[in-house]
Scaffold this motif. Structure first.
Motif, PDB file in Angstrom:
ATOM      1  N   ALA A   7       0.823  -1.207   0.000  1.00 61.08           N
ATOM      2  CA  ALA A   7       0.000   0.000   0.000  1.00 61.08           C
ATOM      3  C   ALA A   7       0.857   1.257   0.000  1.00 61.08           C
ATOM      4  CB  ALA A   7      -0.937  -0.010   1.214  1.00 61.08           C
ATOM      5  N   PHE A   8       1.981   1.225   0.710  1.00 62.49           N
ATOM      6  CA  PHE A   8       2.858   2.395   0.742  1.00 62.49           C
ATOM      7  C   PHE A   8       3.366   2.720  -0.657  1.00 62.49           C
ATOM      8  CE2 PHE A   8       6.617   4.937   1.532  1.00 62.49           C
ATOM      9  CZ  PHE A   8       6.240   5.719   2.616  1.00 62.49           C
ATOM     10  N   GLN A   9       3.687   1.697  -1.437  1.00 67.33           N
ATOM     11  CA  GLN A   9       4.131   1.974  -2.809  1.00 67.33           C
ATOM     12  C   GLN A   9       3.007   2.544  -3.654  1.00 67.33           C
ATOM     13  OE1 GLN A   9       7.208   2.442  -2.541  1.00 67.33           O
ATOM     14  NE2 GLN A   9       7.499   1.960  -4.708  1.00 67.33           N
ATOM     15  N   ALA A  10       1.799   2.018  -3.431  1.00 65.53           N
ATOM     16  CA  ALA A  10       0.673   2.519  -4.228  1.00 65.53           C
ATOM     17  C   ALA A  10       0.290   3.938  -3.845  1.00 65.53           C
ATOM     18  CB  ALA A  10      -0.530   1.585  -4.036  1.00 65.53           C
ATOM     19  N   VAL A  11       0.378   4.250  -2.554  1.00 66.06           N
ATOM     20  CA  VAL A  11      -0.071   5.546  -2.061  1.00 66.06           C
ATOM     21  C   VAL A  11       1.033   6.601  -2.104  1.00 66.06           C
ATOM     22  CG1 VAL A  11      -0.907   6.765   0.000  1.00 66.06           C
ATOM     23  CG2 VAL A  11      -1.862   4.530  -0.607  1.00 66.06           C
ATOM     24  N   ASP A  56      -5.467   5.817   4.341  1.00 64.40           N
ATOM     25  CA  ASP A  56      -5.458   4.693   3.400  1.00 64.40           C
ATOM     26  C   ASP A  56      -4.454   3.619   3.810  1.00 64.40           C
ATOM     27  OD1 ASP A  56      -7.424   5.864   1.920  1.00 64.40           O
ATOM     28  OD2 ASP A  56      -6.116   6.523   0.278  1.00 64.40           O
ATOM     29  N   LEU A  57      -3.297   4.021   4.325  1.00 60.14           N
ATOM     30  CA  LEU A  57      -2.307   3.041   4.773  1.00 60.14           C
ATOM     31  C   LEU A  57      -2.851   2.207   5.930  1.00 60.14           C
ATOM     32  CD1 LEU A  57       1.023   5.094   4.667  1.00 60.14           C
ATOM     33  CD2 LEU A  57       0.236   3.365   3.027  1.00 60.14           C
ATOM     34  N   ALA A  58      -3.526   2.864   6.861  1.00 59.74           N
ATOM     35  CA  ALA A  58      -4.094   2.141   7.999  1.00 59.74           C
ATOM     36  C   ALA A  58      -5.207   1.204   7.537  1.00 59.74           C
ATOM     37  CB  ALA A  58      -4.614   3.125   9.039  1.00 59.74           C
ATOM     38  N   ALA A  59      -6.048   1.665   6.621  1.00 54.48           N
ATOM     39  CA  ALA A  59      -7.154   0.838   6.154  1.00 54.48           C
ATOM     40  C   ALA A  59      -6.657  -0.370   5.361  1.00 54.48           C
ATOM     41  CB  ALA A  59      -8.103   1.681   5.297  1.00 54.48           C
ATOM     42  N   ALA A  60      -5.702  -0.134   4.475  1.00 52.67           N
ATOM     43  CA  ALA A  60      -5.219  -1.225   3.618  1.00 52.67           C
ATOM     44  C   ALA A  60      -4.462  -2.281   4.409  1.00 52.67           C
ATOM     45  CB  ALA A  60      -4.338  -0.652   2.507  1.00 52.67           C
ATOM     46  N   SER A  61      -3.667  -1.847   5.380  1.00 48.51           N
ATOM     47  CA  SER A  61      -2.858  -2.789   6.162  1.00 48.51           C
ATOM     48  C   SER A  61      -3.588  -3.321   7.382  1.00 48.51           C
ATOM     49  CB  SER A  61      -1.577  -2.110   6.624  1.00 48.51           C
ATOM     50  OG  SER A  61      -1.867  -1.067   7.544  1.00 48.51           O
ATOM     51  N   THR A  78     -10.402   2.065   1.976  1.00 51.18           N
ATOM     52  CA  THR A  78      -9.589   3.227   1.632  1.00 51.18           C
ATOM     53  C   THR A  78     -10.459   4.304   0.990  1.00 51.18           C
ATOM     54  OG1 THR A  78      -9.011   2.470  -0.594  1.00 51.18           O
ATOM     55  CG2 THR A  78      -7.660   1.655   1.223  1.00 51.18           C
ATOM     56  N   SER A  79      -9.854   5.424   0.659  1.00 50.51           N
ATOM     57  CA  SER A  79     -10.610   6.521   0.034  1.00 50.51           C
ATOM     58  C   SER A  79     -11.075   6.159  -1.376  1.00 50.51           C
ATOM     59  CB  SER A  79      -9.753   7.785  -0.007  1.00 50.51           C
ATOM     60  OG  SER A  79      -8.533   7.546  -0.684  1.00 50.51           O
ATOM     61  N   ASP A  80     -10.391   5.193  -2.020  1.00 49.66           N
ATOM     62  CA  ASP A  80     -10.794   4.741  -3.358  1.00 49.66           C
ATOM     63  C   ASP A  80     -10.261   3.328  -3.540  1.00 49.66           C
ATOM     64  OD1 ASP A  80     -11.194   4.230  -6.063  1.00 49.66           O
ATOM     65  OD2 ASP A  80     -10.838   6.313  -6.655  1.00 49.66           O
ATOM     66  N   ASP A  81     -11.054   2.352  -3.141  1.00 46.50           N
ATOM     67  CA  ASP A  81     -10.595   0.962  -3.180  1.00 46.50           C
ATOM     68  C   ASP A  81     -10.236   0.513  -4.585  1.00 46.50           C
ATOM     69  OD1 ASP A  81     -11.000   0.824  -0.481  1.00 46.50           O
ATOM     70  OD2 ASP A  81     -12.813  -0.404  -0.585  1.00 46.50           O
ATOM     71  N   ALA A  82     -11.058   0.866  -5.559  1.00 43.79           N
ATOM     72  CA  ALA A  82     -10.808   0.419  -6.922  1.00 43.79           C
ATOM     73  C   ALA A  82      -9.472   0.949  -7.433  1.00 43.79           C
ATOM     74  CB  ALA A  82     -11.952   0.856  -7.834  1.00 43.79           C
ATOM     75  N   ALA A  83      -9.203   2.224  -7.169  1.00 45.76           N
ATOM     76  CA  ALA A  83      -7.956   2.811  -7.643  1.00 45.76           C
ATOM     77  C   ALA A  83      -6.759   2.192  -6.940  1.00 45.76           C
ATOM     78  CB  ALA A  83      -7.982   4.324  -7.427  1.00 45.76           C
ATOM     79  N   LEU A  84      -6.857   2.000  -5.630  1.00 46.82           N
ATOM     80  CA  LEU A  84      -5.724   1.432  -4.911  1.00 46.82           C
ATOM     81  C   LEU A  84      -5.466  -0.004  -5.354  1.00 46.82           C
ATOM     82  CD1 LEU A  84      -4.487   1.955  -1.412  1.00 46.82           C
ATOM     83  CD2 LEU A  84      -4.885  -0.405  -2.099  1.00 46.82           C
ATOM     84  N   ASN A  85      -6.519  -0.801  -5.500  1.00 42.61           N
ATOM     85  CA  ASN A  85      -6.328  -2.189  -5.907  1.00 42.61           C
ATOM     86  C   ASN A  85      -5.766  -2.305  -7.315  1.00 42.61           C
ATOM     87  OD1 ASN A  85      -7.310  -4.392  -3.900  1.00 42.61           O
ATOM     88  ND2 ASN A  85      -8.809  -2.740  -3.675  1.00 42.61           N
TER      89      ASN A  85
END
Length: 431
Positions: A171-175, A231-236, A278-285
């Motif tokens: 997630a850190f790389q994505a965000v 987003d980092l907290a939500a994803a991890s 996260t704030s945008d699950d589709a984008a992060l995934n």
């Protein structure tokens, strides 16, 4: 090298009067610390510290551990600990070093009436593995270890115990996109660092703070920083306050595993993980790096530390339910493993309404150890309430609280950590 037989030496500061300490080295070069209290009750605790620590081992590596868990020697237990022969990961190797410490203690003190293996944090993983693989009875039927006390233990097994850190790095790389930064050599983030690279904790945390503004007051953070932190907290699924530590461990420890256990290949992956909240699950995934675990690397890591539940002696675990370093759901994973092996009657899990990781309330430790010894000597498996009662009786000597939760049941591992699925399932979910 030849072993350096433990000899009388200075004890760490602040310990009970009359404590006798011995120091030496085993044949692998690991430093040994043995302590015998003036009121020795015949019992021996062999301690396994957590981490895994990355600093080079030295003569005083476990001094802090004896000070931190001084309740054991204050209650009359002898102590033995090892610095281990080298820093870093390696569950089986750490277990061998621990067994060498036990043998050195017996050579110095004589045969204890009861020997308890104590593992703290990652040391709990070492102790849990050792109690399975290094506890066969001798010709007279005596086992090396009569019981084990596992406190705040990493008990899910290394092939899954770090899944939340895998998700944090991905997630850190994505965000944030800065670990590694675009101008640096790229690598699968589950390898921790690029081959040959070095980073300090300060350097890693600086990148985290630049992205999240976590060192700023909430109102001083930019909109992108606020979103990044959330987003980092939500994803991890790691609490915000614990993110920096986990990001550092997912750098340092992952790199050590890759370099010294798995031959430079990743034992971890996130192919089928669907990140939510996260704030945008589709984008992060769509953006998050997807990594497949190398089967041979994963097999190596599993052989080193994964558990079977094959315990033959009493095991008592102690864990704070709010522990953000080692999630209490490790206990659910461990119980399921032990139950599958048919050994649930040999396991007692005690949960405490605390959030600390490195040390819970002081009287809990001698209370748990006393309950465990009584279990060994009488065959009576105690209840969590009995541990609480023993703890209450010790509060006058040690202070602290006894917030044992007798009926607590942690949620399953898969409910606390993002479940691992298949790449096909992920694709179907995103569609």
């Amino acid at each position: 090298m030849e072993a350096d037989t433990p000899a009388p030496a200075a004890c760490p500061p602040g310990l009970p009067a009359g404590l006798t300490c011995l120091r030496g080295r085993d044949a692998n070069g690991a430093h040994l610390l043995i302590a015998k209290p003036a009121n020795w009750n015949g019992g021996l605790v062999v301690h396994v510290f957590g981490g895994p620590r990355m600093a080079a081992p030295g003569p005083e590596t476990t001094d802090e551990d004896l000070i931190r868990f001084s309740e054991f020697v204050r209650e009359g237990w002898a102590w033995a600990s090892t610095s281990r022969r080298r820093a870093g990961f390696g569950v089986a190797r750490a277990g061998e070093d621990t067994e060498n410490a036990r043998r050195a203690a017996i050579a110095a003190l004589g045969q204890p009436s009861v020997t308890v293996l104590h593992g703290q944090s990652w040391g709990g993983a070492v102790a849990a593995k050792l109690i399975e693989t290094g506890n066969a009875p001798d010709a007279e039927g005596r086992r090396p270890w009569d019981a084990a006390l596992l406190t705040a233990g990493v008990l899910a097994g290394p092939t899954r115990a770090y899944d939340m850190r895998v998700d944090l790095r991905a997630a850190f790389q994505a965000v944030c996109g800065t670990h590694p930064a675009p101008h640096e050599p790229q690598y699968d983030v589950t390898l921790g660092l690029a081959e040959g690279a070095r980073m300090t904790r300060e350097e890693v945390i600086a990148r985290y703070l630049a992205c999240t503004g976590a060192d700023l007051a909430p109102e001083a953070r930019s909109a992108s920083q606020r979103a990044a932190l959330s987003d980092l907290a939500a994803a991890s699924r790691i609490p915000e306050h614990a993110l920096p530590g986990h990001l550092w461990w997912a750098t340092q420890i992952f790199a050590d595993i890759a370099r010294n256990v798995t031959g430079g290949r990743s034992a971890f992956g996130n192919e089928g993980v669907r990140y939510r909240g996260t704030s945008d699950d589709a984008a992060l995934n769509a953006r998050v790096p997807r990594i497949a675990a190398d089967p041979e690397a994963r097999a190596r890591l599993a052989a080193d530390g994964d558990l079977t539940g094959g315990i033959a002696v009493p095991v008592l675990t102690l864990h704070g339910i709010g522990d953000a370093t080692v999630f209490v759901e490790n206990e659910a994973a461990y119980r399921a493993t032990v139950e599958r092996a048919g050994n649930a009657a040999r396991l007692l899990q005690v949960f405490v309404d605390e959030a600390e990781h490195s040390k819970l309330s002081s009287p809990l430790y001698p209370a748990a150890l006393a309950a465990l010894r009584a279990w060994v000597e009488t065959g009576h498996r105690p209840a969590p309430e009995e541990v609480r009662e023993r703890c209450e009786a010790l509060r006058g000597a040690y202070g602290g609280e006894c917030r044992v939760l007798p009926d607590h049941v942690p949620q399953p591992w898969e409910a606390r950590v993002n479940p691992r699925g298949t790449a096909q399932a992920l694709t179907a979910t995103i569609r």
